[in-house]
Scaffold this active site. Structure first.
Site, PDB file in Angstrom:
ATOM      1  N   LYS A  25       5.617  -3.487  -6.367  1.00 55.26           N
ATOM      2  CA  LYS A  25       7.063  -3.324  -6.559  1.00 55.26           C
ATOM      3  C   LYS A  25       7.816  -3.274  -5.236  1.00 55.26           C
ATOM      4  O   LYS A  25       9.008  -3.553  -5.177  1.00 55.26           O
ATOM      5  CB  LYS A  25       7.320  -2.042  -7.362  1.00 55.26           C
ATOM      6  CG  LYS A  25       8.778  -1.824  -7.695  1.00 55.26           C
ATOM      7  CD  LYS A  25       9.017  -1.793  -9.175  1.00 55.26           C
ATOM      8  CE  LYS A  25      10.471  -1.761  -9.521  1.00 55.26           C
ATOM      9  NZ  LYS A  25      10.932  -3.044 -10.067  1.00 55.26           N
TER      10      LYS A  25
ATOM     11  N   CYS B 203       0.817  -1.216   0.000  1.00 55.69           N
ATOM     12  CA  CYS B 203       0.000   0.000   0.000  1.00 55.69           C
ATOM     13  C   CYS B 203       0.855   1.274   0.000  1.00 55.69           C
ATOM     14  O   CYS B 203       1.964   1.287   0.511  1.00 55.69           O
ATOM     15  CB  CYS B 203      -0.942   0.096   1.194  1.00 55.69           C
ATOM     16  SG  CYS B 203      -1.951  -1.366   1.421  1.00 55.69           S
TER      17      CYS B 203
HETATM   18  C1  F6R Z   1      10.878  -9.770  -9.341  1.00 54.61           C
HETATM   19  C2  F6R Z   1      10.968  -8.757  -8.296  1.00 54.61           C
HETATM   20  C3  F6R Z   1      10.872  -9.202  -6.890  1.00 54.61           C
HETATM   21  C4  F6R Z   1      11.816  -8.382  -6.007  1.00 54.61           C
HETATM   22  C5  F6R Z   1      11.599  -8.751  -4.527  1.00 54.61           C
HETATM   23  C6  F6R Z   1      12.577  -8.033  -3.629  1.00 54.61           C
HETATM   24  O1  F6R Z   1      10.952  -9.187 -10.614  1.00 54.61           O
HETATM   25  O2  F6R Z   1      11.088  -7.594  -8.565  1.00 54.61           O
HETATM   26  O3  F6R Z   1      11.110 -10.568  -6.748  1.00 54.61           O
HETATM   27  O4  F6R Z   1      13.123  -8.652  -6.389  1.00 54.61           O
HETATM   28  O5  F6R Z   1      10.300  -8.435  -4.161  1.00 54.61           O
HETATM   29  O6  F6R Z   1      12.437  -6.657  -3.729  1.00 54.61           O
HETATM   30  P1  F6R Z   1      13.593  -5.654  -3.342  1.00 54.61           P
HETATM   31  O7  F6R Z   1      14.723  -5.884  -4.270  1.00 54.61           O
HETATM   32  O8  F6R Z   1      12.979  -4.318  -3.487  1.00 54.61           O
HETATM   33  O9  F6R Z   1      13.981  -5.972  -1.923  1.00 54.61           O
END
Ligand code: F6R
Length: 575
Positions: free
Chosen positions: A570, A2
């Protein structure tokens, strides 16, 4: 996950909230909504864009917005934020999860409260109203909320008849921005950076208030005026112009990414002195632990596969990690907001072990917790699936952990391989068409190629919704091969000539069971598509980019929402 945004004392509140929500949509897009003082609430289970088109010309100088990734309560209008208290005294938006909300819900029901939603957030707003009915001192009520409700919450709260906004920060991220006598609040500074010129990042356990006539923050019962710091943040007004979606643009951006890494990390043909020192300290560190989730964990696995010495271990951020004071912990996180990593970072700090954070978001929570921050230099990555940030992670970590005599040559070779694959993008059309007809696929590899299979497979899975699994070539015959059939095939990956034969054999075993097989290798006589070999340590970079393109093309054929795949966000800020 969120995203929340709030505006106090700006007559453009509506516009700023909608713009903020558009910038926060990467945090979840199951539903969205806003509140504008004195009494307008609007919610949708569509995207933020639909809020914009349906509500023009609303004039208010105070309000809040929310974009949701469902955790407690299914996707529906009633569960969308903002939530209003039963007697309509308060409205709030919430980012986080409250674990003991049912206990309070039952108590409040006994007190006569009626709930409209299934969310923990509605319990917060009603509990606040209940507390206020017992003791109308807001500071007491907010303190009590923090003490009683277990879990995570960033809250923006409006009280009926009050011109300002209250805020609470416990676990989940929150920033307060200011310009002149106007205030802006958000989960991510990018949502408010166009309107604020100075910022305050509240600490966990803090709460406060912002309005035209008064602003303060309370920490451990002590009330202080808010100290805003002037800072500049990256502008995120990037567009996908010229490309069908952000994912494809970001795949192409990877050539520029290598230039950006070169600019930040090198001087002449070497690492710049600052990074040479970091490299030396890593070399002399007793042990290096690489930790990440999803693609970031795959980047860690890639680096570990380059070096089977016991000097490097890898961990998934959500699993148990033993913290030793004299070891180094490198946390990889493009968002810098991943919940499991933040919990781990707290433990690392407590043990006083060395913590390095490799992130694409230098203003993130993890970056602010680290001893050293390494910038991925990938620029804003808007598509939910990680592409640039994965390549950045493995490139930077090879620079910092491997002996590379001429860094400029090394990076130039990486660039050449990427460009070669991009130039031959069309060559993936046929393969994508065949794969889009399947329901499942094994990505088969060995050693370092297994890490490439994990990342390539994750990319295809998340944006095409096909079932994809990375498989060690030698393990296939120990059970998994039972599943293959004409709709469940295998794609072999080999970036080492010494692996070619083994992968070929595994594929042959699948093929003779009438399942479709495909092979991508650096050896041109056996590969479906040709690739240019990259430098030592990033030999298979052309194939890594190729697998991103393949995922894009399959998802495109299947007409998926490529930049915002279903069920994802994301930034993963919850348990
Ligand atoms: C896949 C993807 C996710 C992130 C994961 C970790 O394309 O983007 O698997 O890699 O959620 O996120 P961060 O790197 O932001 O800790």
């Amino acid at each position: 996950m969120c995203g929340i945004v709030g505006v106090s004392n700006d007559s453009n509140a509506y516009k700023i909230i909608i713009e903020g929500l558009e910038n926060l949509e990467y945090r979840g897009y199951d539903s969205a909504g806003f509140f504008l003082a004195p009494n307008k609430i609007y919610k949708t289970t569509s995207r933020v864009a639909s809020l914009k088109s349906k509500n023009k010309d609303i004039v208010s100088n105070c309000g809040m917005g929310h974009t949701r990734w469902a955790t407690t309560g299914k996707v529906s209008i009633k569960n969308a934020h903002p939530h209003q208290s039963y007697h309509k005294k308060f409205v709030l938006v919430h980012n986080g999860i409250i674990s003991n909300y049912l206990e309070y819900k039952y108590k409040l029901i006994k007190e006569g409260y009626v709930f409209k939603s299934d969310t923990d957030s509605e319990v917060i707003v009603n509990y606040l109203e209940y507390l206020y009915s017992q003791n109308s001192d807001m500071d007491y009520c907010l303190k009590k909320l923090i003490e009683d409700l277990k879990g995570e919450m960033a809250l923006i709260i409006s009280m009926k008849g009050d011109e300002g906004l209250y805020f609470v920060k416990k676990g989940s991220p929150l920033v307060v921005g200011k310009k002149d006598s106007s205030f802006y609040l958000a989960s991510d500074v990018l949502a408010i950076s166009n309107y604020s010129d100075s910022f305050y990042f509240p600490n966990d356990g803090e709460y406060g208030y912002v309005s035209k006539s008064n602003s303060y923050v309370i920490n451990k019962n002590e009330q202080n005026s808010i100290t805003f710091n002037q800072e500049q943040f990256e502008n995120n007004t990037t567009t996908s112009t010229g490309f069908s979606c952000f994912l494809l643009k970001e795949i192409y951006d990877q050539v520029n990414l290598i230039d950006a890494i070169s600019k930040t990390y090198t001087s002449g043909n070497k690492l710049s002195l600052y990074y040479q020192d970091i490299k030396k300290s890593l070399k002399s560190s007793k042990h290096i632990n690489l930790i990440g989730c999803g693609s970031s964990f795959n980047a860690a696995s890639y680096i570990k596969s380059l070096d089977h010495s016991s000097h490097i271990s890898t961990y998934v951020g959500s699993e148990y990690v033993k913290i030793n004071k004299d070891e180094t912990y490198i946390l990889i996180s493009q968002s810098g907001e991943t919940y499991d990593l933040i919990q781990l970072a707290k433990k690392i700090k407590k043990k006083k072990a060395k913590m390095i954070v490799l992130t694409n978001t230098p203003h993130s929570t993890l970056a602010r917790m680290s001893d050293i921050t390494l910038n991925m230099c990938a620029g804003y990555e808007k598509s939910v699936a990680a592409t640039k940030s994965f390549l950045a992670s493995i490139t930077i970590l090879t620079l910092l952990t491997k002996d590379i005599s001429n860094v400029t040559n090394y990076l130039n070779k990486v660039k050449r391989s990427i460009k070669y694959t991009l130039k031959h993008e069309d060559k993936f059309n046929d393969l994508a068409k065949k794969i889009s007809k399947l329901t499942s696929l094994y990505y088969i590899g060995k050693d370092i190629d297994y890490a490439i299979c994990q990342e390539g497979g994750l990319k295809l899975k998340e944006i095409s919704y096909l079932h994809v699994e990375a498989m060690l070539s030698g393990e296939l015959k120990h059970g998994p091969i039972a599943t293959v059939n004409k709709k469940f095939g295998a794609l072999g990956i080999s970036t080492k000539s010494s692996s070619d034969e083994k992968i070929k054999t595994a594929l042959a075993e699948v093929k003779c069971r009438k399942a479709p097989v495909f092979f991508l290798s650096l050896s041109k006589d056996i590969s479906e598509i040709r690739f240019l070999k990259g430098p030592k340590y990033l030999t298979g970079v052309g194939i890594i980019i190729g697998l991103q393109i393949l995922s894009y093309k399959v998802a495109n054929i299947l007409k998926r929402d490529i930049d915002k795949p279903r069920n994802l966000a994301k930034s993963v800020t919850v348990i």
